[in-house]
Write an enzyme that holds these catalytic residues in place. Structure first.
Site, PDB file in Angstrom:
ATOM      1  N   ASP A 154       0.179 -15.058 -44.777  1.00  0.00           N
ATOM      2  CA  ASP A 154      -1.271 -15.073 -45.062  1.00  0.00           C
ATOM      3  C   ASP A 154      -1.607 -16.123 -46.113  1.00  0.00           C
ATOM      4  O   ASP A 154      -2.378 -15.863 -47.044  1.00  0.00           O
ATOM      5  CB  ASP A 154      -1.740 -13.700 -45.548  1.00  0.00           C
TER       6      ASP A 154
ATOM      7  N   ARG B 192      -3.848 -13.520 -38.491  1.00  0.00           N
ATOM      8  CA  ARG B 192      -3.904 -12.097 -38.164  1.00  0.00           C
ATOM      9  C   ARG B 192      -5.136 -11.495 -38.826  1.00  0.00           C
ATOM     10  O   ARG B 192      -5.623 -12.013 -39.841  1.00  0.00           O
ATOM     11  CB  ARG B 192      -2.633 -11.368 -38.595  1.00  0.00           C
TER      12      ARG B 192
ATOM     13  N   GLN C  10       1.945 -10.808 -52.952  1.00  0.00           N
ATOM     14  CA  GLN C  10       0.758 -11.635 -53.106  1.00  0.00           C
ATOM     15  C   GLN C  10       0.746 -12.324 -54.465  1.00  0.00           C
ATOM     16  O   GLN C  10       0.909 -11.666 -55.495  1.00  0.00           O
ATOM     17  CB  GLN C  10      -0.510 -10.799 -52.935  1.00  0.00           C
TER      18      GLN C  10
END
Length: 541
Positions: free
Chosen positions: A380, A448, A336
């Site tokens: 993401d 998701r 991330q």
């Protein structure tokens, strides 16, 4: 005709206020039985009953909003001592040993924002047309809790369990308060019409932004200072007021009601920029997304929290950005690594590039709007729990590390009462050049469920052939598959077919009415505040 145009919004507003006032003044005499009845509909009935018994006098008439007010005040009382725990942890590093840099600071900053939001909510409840604002503040507070607990997950030390337990119990009352408030569809006076804007917007700010041309030439700096508020220029070559963006933001006045316009001249600015919550109404105007670049490389792999990894982190309400690039260069192997993180209400971003890999754009909380932006990422790459609408954007998947699939969105809604979600309208889901040349071996999914009530929709968007026929993918096992809301409406392109989509209970091929509830006017109430930005937007489908 002109007089009718001006009169109609006024008459409608009077009608809405009248309806709202009527609903709010319908009172009920509360006793222990009625308190139990109300609390049964909240996520934490026991704490709800305990708090309301202490704050509501029995056999005295109350409205549902006065009950919500009592609940929020109880939440403030329960949450305030957390500030002292956080201060103690910061003063003695042995009490909590962080596994990620900045976890305690994130908690402290976010909790301060929560206390401010709760305090503001108590005053907003007195205004009939501000209930959607109260709901937005409470949802943001719940997101703050989740972010803090995520950041502390790997920490250790004697104070950790006490802090985590205290945090969780205090925020139970925030969740209960949100459940007690009327839902968005029940709110009287939920939309204003005409030239009605929130209190933080001034008309002269609108005129300033409308008058600035796309080239941002030197004449832009020479306007009437009284009309502009404060105007600053950042230039690497020393020709501006400051050479870094951080210096300009530090100079900007705190709690300023007008815009602080910061023109960022062409150049690559290697800095991590923070816009704190006490610096509202900051506007970053670049000279073009190809030439004005803010660049950083923090990542979870480098020891930072996701929240703290952002190249540009925005907590100040009313933030605007236009014609620039925000980039995180940490790379796909570093996990991330946010380029832009926004936890600020009434944020709008226009004609910008947001460039990264995993968690590129962290739409953390509150209401946000993105128009004609290019957003690059892998896993993401649009994530968070804001109420965010994207229009006319390019969502560009790139090549992840071996063994990974691309996922465009990971929406983090964990409370069914939160008015949050990601709405992608008239956008394009496409492959970067490097991904397009990979031969189609890398799967790409639309989203998701990061949260069990995750909510994401695609409306009238183009989906290239890189999108897997299933469309969506799991987070962990069957988490959220029955409770999420994923929707598609009238999309086009080789990846848009719905015949082979997932068969989860939470997946929907939407009709017009369902899709309309995720538009600018209905989902983020953008017709109340986006006009002031001069950025284009479409109210509906």
């Amino acid at each position: 005709m002109a007089s009718s145009h001006l009169l109609l919004p006024f008459l409608l507003l009077l009608l809405l206020v009248s309806a709202s006032s009527s609903a709010r003044t319908t009172s009920t005499t509360f006793n222990l039985s009625s308190i139990h009845s109300i609390c049964q509909s909240t996520p934490y009935p026991n704490s709800c009953v305990s708090s309301l018994k202490l704050s509501i006098s029995a056999n005295i008439p109350h409205t549902i909003l006065s009950v919500a007010l009592a609940s929020i005040r109880s939440a403030i009382s329960a949450a305030t001592p957390l500030s002292y725990l956080l201060s103690s942890a910061a003063a003695d590093p042995k009490l909590i040993v962080e596994s990620q840099r900045g976890a305690l600071k994130d908690c402290s900053d976010l909790h301060a924002i929560t206390l401010s939001s709760l305090s503001l909510s108590t005053s907003l409840l007195a205004q009939p047309t501000k209930l959607t604002d109260v709901r937005a503040h409470l949802a943001a507070a719940l997101t703050n809790k989740a972010t803090c607990l995520d950041g502390l997950a790997g920490a250790r030390g004697p104070l950790k369990n006490t802090l985590v337990d205290s945090w969780s119990s205090a925020y139970e009352l925030v969740s209960n308060s949100l459940a007690i408030l009327p839902g968005a569809s029940e709110l009287p006076g939920r939309r204003l019409t005409g030239d009605e804007f929130p209190s933080w917007i001034s008309r002269r700010d609108r005129r300033l932004l409308e008058s600035s041309n796309d080239d941002d030439d030197d004449d832009d700096d020479n306007g009437d200072e009284s009309m502009q508020g404060l105007t600053l220029t950042v230039a690497k070559d020393g020709s501006g007021n400051f050479s870094t963006i951080g210096e300009a933001i530090a100079f900007a006045p705190s709690n300023y009601e007008q815009r602080t316009i910061i023109f960022v001249k062409a150049g690559v600015y290697d800095e991590n920029v923070d816009v704190p919550s006490y610096k509202p109404n900051i506007v970053l105007l670049g000279e073009g997304r190809d030439v004005t670049v803010i660049r950083g490389k923090r990542s979870v792999g480098g020891g930072w929290t996701t929240f703290g990894s952002a190249t540009l982190g925005v907590s100040g309400q009313g933030f605007l950005a236009r014609d620039l690039t925000v980039q995180n260069t940490a790379g796909p192997a570093q996990g991330q690594a946010a380029a832009l993180r926004v936890n600020a209400d009434f944020t709008a971003v226009y004609r910008c590039t947001i460039d990264g890999y995993q968690d590129t754009l962290y739409v953390h909380s509150f209401r946000q709007f993105y128009r004609e932006c290019d957003i690059y990422g892998t896993v993401d790459f649009i994530t968070g729990n804001a109420a965010a609408v994207f229009q006319g954007c390019n969502l560009i998947a790139r090549t992840p590390i071996p063994g990974q699939s691309n996922v465009v969105t990971a929406q983090g809604r964990n409370d069914p009462n939160e008015d949050t979600g990601i709405s992608i309208q008239n956008c394009s889901v496409i492959a970067s050049e490097d991904l397009a040349s990979s031969g189609g071996s890398i799967k790409t999914y639309l989203g998701r469920p990061w949260g069990v009530y995750s909510r994401t929709v695609y409306i009238e968007s183009y989906m290239d052939g890189l999108v897997d026929p299933a469309g969506w993918t799991e987070w962990i096992g069957d988490q959220g598959l029955d409770t999420l809301y994923y929707g598609e409406y009238m999309n086009s392109g080789p990846g848009s077919g719905t015949d082979d989509r997932v068969t989860w209970a939470g997946y929907h091929v939407m009709d017009y009415d369902e899709a309309s509830s995720f538009t600018v006017s209905e989902f983020i109430y953008g017709d109340q505040w986006l006009d002031s930005t001069s950025f284009p937007y479409d109210e509906g489908i």
